[in-house]
Enzyme design. Sequence first.
Site, PDB file in Angstrom:
ATOM      1  N   ALA A 101       0.844  -1.200   0.000  1.00 25.36           N
ATOM      2  CA  ALA A 101       0.000   0.000   0.000  1.00 25.36           C
ATOM      3  C   ALA A 101       0.876   1.246   0.000  1.00 25.36           C
ATOM      4  O   ALA A 101       0.496   2.288  -0.544  1.00 25.36           O
ATOM      5  CB  ALA A 101      -0.930   0.000   1.204  1.00 25.36           C
ATOM      6  N   THR A 102       2.049   1.146   0.595  1.00 22.42           N
ATOM      7  CA  THR A 102       2.972   2.284   0.571  1.00 22.42           C
ATOM      8  C   THR A 102       3.271   2.673  -0.877  1.00 22.42           C
ATOM      9  O   THR A 102       3.231   3.861  -1.238  1.00 22.42           O
ATOM     10  CB  THR A 102       4.276   1.913   1.315  1.00 22.42           C
ATOM     11  OG1 THR A 102       3.952   1.668   2.685  1.00 22.42           O
ATOM     12  CG2 THR A 102       5.308   3.020   1.219  1.00 22.42           C
ATOM     13  N   ASN A 153      -4.988   4.196  11.358  1.00 21.02           N
ATOM     14  CA  ASN A 153      -4.247   3.018  11.809  1.00 21.02           C
ATOM     15  C   ASN A 153      -3.841   3.092  13.269  1.00 21.02           C
ATOM     16  O   ASN A 153      -3.619   2.078  13.908  1.00 21.02           O
ATOM     17  CB  ASN A 153      -3.002   2.798  10.931  1.00 21.02           C
ATOM     18  CG  ASN A 153      -2.114   4.001  10.857  1.00 21.02           C
ATOM     19  OD1 ASN A 153      -2.577   5.115  10.641  1.00 21.02           O
ATOM     20  ND2 ASN A 153      -0.819   3.812  11.042  1.00 21.02           N
ATOM     21  N   GLN A 185      -6.761   0.146   6.480  1.00 24.88           N
ATOM     22  CA  GLN A 185      -7.304  -0.410   7.730  1.00 24.88           C
ATOM     23  C   GLN A 185      -8.813  -0.630   7.640  1.00 24.88           C
ATOM     24  O   GLN A 185      -9.411  -1.194   8.564  1.00 24.88           O
ATOM     25  CB  GLN A 185      -6.991   0.531   8.910  1.00 24.88           C
ATOM     26  CG  GLN A 185      -5.526   0.731   9.188  1.00 24.88           C
ATOM     27  CD  GLN A 185      -4.854  -0.494   9.811  1.00 24.88           C
ATOM     28  OE1 GLN A 185      -5.512  -1.417  10.280  1.00 24.88           O
ATOM     29  NE2 GLN A 185      -3.525  -0.505   9.796  1.00 24.88           N
ATOM     30  N   SER A 205      -4.052  -2.997   1.176  1.00 28.35           N
ATOM     31  CA  SER A 205      -2.889  -3.856   1.415  1.00 28.35           C
ATOM     32  C   SER A 205      -3.367  -5.236   1.864  1.00 28.35           C
ATOM     33  O   SER A 205      -4.294  -5.334   2.684  1.00 28.35           O
ATOM     34  CB  SER A 205      -2.042  -3.222   2.521  1.00 28.35           C
ATOM     35  OG  SER A 205      -0.911  -3.998   2.792  1.00 28.35           O
ATOM     36  N   HIS A 239      -1.774  -7.629   3.669  1.00 27.10           N
ATOM     37  CA  HIS A 239      -1.403  -8.207   4.966  1.00 27.10           C
ATOM     38  C   HIS A 239      -2.219  -7.665   6.134  1.00 27.10           C
ATOM     39  O   HIS A 239      -2.123  -8.172   7.248  1.00 27.10           O
ATOM     40  CB  HIS A 239       0.114  -8.087   5.215  1.00 27.10           C
ATOM     41  CG  HIS A 239       0.626  -6.726   5.557  1.00 27.10           C
ATOM     42  ND1 HIS A 239       0.968  -6.373   6.844  1.00 27.10           N
ATOM     43  CD2 HIS A 239       0.880  -5.642   4.796  1.00 27.10           C
ATOM     44  CE1 HIS A 239       1.431  -5.130   6.853  1.00 27.10           C
ATOM     45  NE2 HIS A 239       1.385  -4.661   5.616  1.00 27.10           N
ATOM     46  N   THR A 247       7.037  -7.868 -13.019  1.00 27.08           N
ATOM     47  CA  THR A 247       6.349  -9.164 -13.092  1.00 27.08           C
ATOM     48  C   THR A 247       5.521  -9.371 -11.830  1.00 27.08           C
ATOM     49  O   THR A 247       6.035  -9.233 -10.722  1.00 27.08           O
ATOM     50  CB  THR A 247       7.390 -10.304 -13.214  1.00 27.08           C
ATOM     51  OG1 THR A 247       8.201 -10.031 -14.356  1.00 27.08           O
ATOM     52  CG2 THR A 247       6.717 -11.656 -13.355  1.00 27.08           C
ATOM     53  N   CYS A 305       5.836   1.778  12.387  1.00 29.35           N
ATOM     54  CA  CYS A 305       6.949   2.651  11.990  1.00 29.35           C
ATOM     55  C   CYS A 305       7.312   3.589  13.133  1.00 29.35           C
ATOM     56  O   CYS A 305       8.474   3.775  13.463  1.00 29.35           O
ATOM     57  CB  CYS A 305       6.568   3.488  10.774  1.00 29.35           C
ATOM     58  SG  CYS A 305       5.415   2.679   9.683  1.00 29.35           S
TER      59      CYS A 305
HETATM   60  N1  PLP Z   1      -1.748   3.027   5.313  1.00 29.27           N
HETATM   61  C1  PLP Z   1      -2.148   2.579   6.508  1.00 29.27           C
HETATM   62  C2  PLP Z   1      -3.333   3.214   7.162  1.00 29.27           C
HETATM   63  C3  PLP Z   1      -1.468   1.547   7.132  1.00 29.27           C
HETATM   64  O1  PLP Z   1      -1.866   1.123   8.324  1.00 29.27           O
HETATM   65  C4  PLP Z   1      -0.358   0.971   6.471  1.00 29.27           C
HETATM   66  C5  PLP Z   1       0.429  -0.096   7.129  1.00 29.27           C
HETATM   67  O2  PLP Z   1       0.985   0.103   8.167  1.00 29.27           O
HETATM   68  C6  PLP Z   1       0.003   1.443   5.221  1.00 29.27           C
HETATM   69  C7  PLP Z   1      -0.712   2.482   4.664  1.00 29.27           C
HETATM   70  C8  PLP Z   1       1.150   0.852   4.449  1.00 29.27           C
HETATM   71  O3  PLP Z   1       0.816  -0.462   4.036  1.00 29.27           O
HETATM   72  P1  PLP Z   1       1.943  -1.466   3.525  1.00 29.27           P
HETATM   73  O4  PLP Z   1       2.447  -2.174   4.748  1.00 29.27           O
HETATM   74  O5  PLP Z   1       1.219  -2.410   2.586  1.00 29.27           O
HETATM   75  O6  PLP Z   1       2.976  -0.686   2.846  1.00 29.27           O
END
Ligand code: PLP
Length: 372
Positions: free
Chosen positions: A69-70, A149, A177, A194, A196, A232, A315
Amino acid sequence: MIYLDYQATTPVAPEVAAAMRPWIEDKFANPHSPSRWGREAAATIDVARQQVAGAIGLPGGSLAFTGSATEALNWAIKGTLERAGPERRRIVTLGTEHAAVLDSCAWLEGQGVEVTYLPVGSDGLVELETLRAAVDGQTALVAAMLVNNEIGVIQPVEEIARIAHAAGAMMLCDAVQALGRVDIPAGPDLVAVSAHKIHGPKGIGALWMRDCAEPAPLIHGGGQEQGLRSGTLSPALCVGFGEAARLARDSAQDDAAHVAGLWNAALKSLGPEWAINGSVDRRYQGNLNIRREGLDSARLLSDLRDICMSLGSACASGSGRPSHVLRAIGLSDRDARASIRLGFGRYTTEAELVDAIGRIDEAARAQERFAA
Ligand code: PLP
């Protein structure tokens, strides 16, 4: 171990692991090759694509897989600004966004883009009037998270999108989230998710794009994902994300009822010394961010190593800095450092949650006795 860190990541669902296994063990074809095996892999990825788009639940549009997602958020923000005309060089976002949004915006500031970081109230929610005043004809993008989050509060994304559109701006929603937990309202042009966070594998995210809202590509190369995101694709990761999304959709009601039960049990177990950070009503109930006067939360975490919980985002936890979200809702450094985040969901049992809260409470009392 008791796992109470569902906002950091979630356990991989057994169904997801089973769906991925053949694509790890036997089926190694490149999904972009024209062979029969390659076409089989590509068809499987397309099913996964529909499953993820189905869980997002917005009509039309298209979905591209990304590495996280980042990456999806970086792409959405930088690629939208690249596509916007020279008369739209502004972004409006919230001070409580994830680092992927805030740091992408900060990078663009270095390229001459003007960014407004809006404040939130003590409930963690943005004032719509403040937003309306900030969004103008020079705004290219408004970016807001649906479920926060760190504190779980739910932003009024539908209204935020309406305000963005009224000024001719695009709206990006970080729904990482929210996916599978809170309905994603109509309105956003771009939605980042995302795998995970919904019991899927790490290393895969996606960006849903309304038709004609596709950002300029960030990653160039072989032209995969309709030329928008080269590289890929991993069939195993796509299949895992797809199965996680299917499960999230099919078990959304059961998951929500289970989480509501856990939330009620948690509140019953917490004594009056604990306060909840952020709105109690407009929130996802699988996130419980709490504080206790004078608590040393870092010490609490090291005293209870067999309970996985956190001080904020994964983080922020490593940095030693107080959470920017807790500061944004008006907590002092001291109160932010007296806060912990408990995250629970599908595989958490009430017994383990209540047990963990009892031990957290006891460890906090021990700190107070020691300090007295
Ligand atoms: N956005 C939110 C609200 C998140 O909680 C997270 C993950 O911590 C991310 C973005 C980033 O997701 P990813 O771990 O897939 O890069």
